[in-house]
Motif scaffolding. Sequence first.
Motif, mmCIF file in Angstrom:
data_model
loop_
_atom_site.group_PDB
_atom_site.id
_atom_site.type_symbol
_atom_site.label_atom_id
_atom_site.label_comp_id
_atom_site.label_asym_id
_atom_site.label_seq_id
_atom_site.Cartn_x
_atom_site.Cartn_y
_atom_site.Cartn_z
ATOM 1 N N ARG A 68 66.928 -98.326 11.578
ATOM 2 C CA ARG A 68 67.263 -98.192 12.997
ATOM 3 C C ARG A 68 68.086 -99.373 13.505
ATOM 4 N N LEU A 69 68.146 -100.438 12.705
ATOM 5 C CA LEU A 69 69.031 -101.564 12.996
ATOM 6 C C LEU A 69 70.180 -101.513 11.994
ATOM 7 N N PRO A 70 71.283 -102.207 12.285
ATOM 8 C CA PRO A 70 72.384 -102.225 11.309
ATOM 9 C C PRO A 70 71.885 -102.680 9.939
ATOM 10 N N LEU A 71 72.359 -102.021 8.905
ATOM 11 C CA LEU A 71 71.901 -102.324 7.555
ATOM 12 C C LEU A 71 72.348 -103.711 7.115
ATOM 13 N N GLN A 72 71.427 -104.443 6.556
ATOM 14 C CA GLN A 72 71.669 -105.785 6.016
ATOM 15 C C GLN A 72 70.806 -105.947 4.771
ATOM 16 N N GLN A 73 71.051 -107.009 4.023
ATOM 17 C CA GLN A 73 70.230 -107.256 2.834
ATOM 18 C C GLN A 73 68.802 -107.616 3.254
#
Length: 118
Positions: A68-73
């Motif tokens: 639901r948040l921008p994809l990050q590592q």
Amino acid sequence: MPIWLRFLLVLWLAIGSAFAFSRDDASVDAVSAAELPREARQTLSLIKEGGPFPYERDGIVFGNFEKRLPLQQRGYYREYTVKSPWRRDRGPRRIISGERGEFFYTDDHYRTFRRIKE
């Protein structure tokens, strides 16, 4: 290859790409820091000061499993509890911080997020 089969292939690729794009491009509404509940503003201040935090789990990695948040590592996001005075447990409110200094607020235990604008 028959034309109808080509059409189905192109349609399948287009639909698959649309779903992949929407999943990777999580969008969230915004809220100004001034509009946050008092307890959320206090938690935001504590995060910026580096603590101390009132809850043992404050600062743990937030997995963003629902995307639901921008994809990050993994490890990019950290979560912090926002006190809910009417609850004896940690309650549903959190602030999530990103490594680049962005902050997100949820008051429904990760179902929805709003990016905090300062």
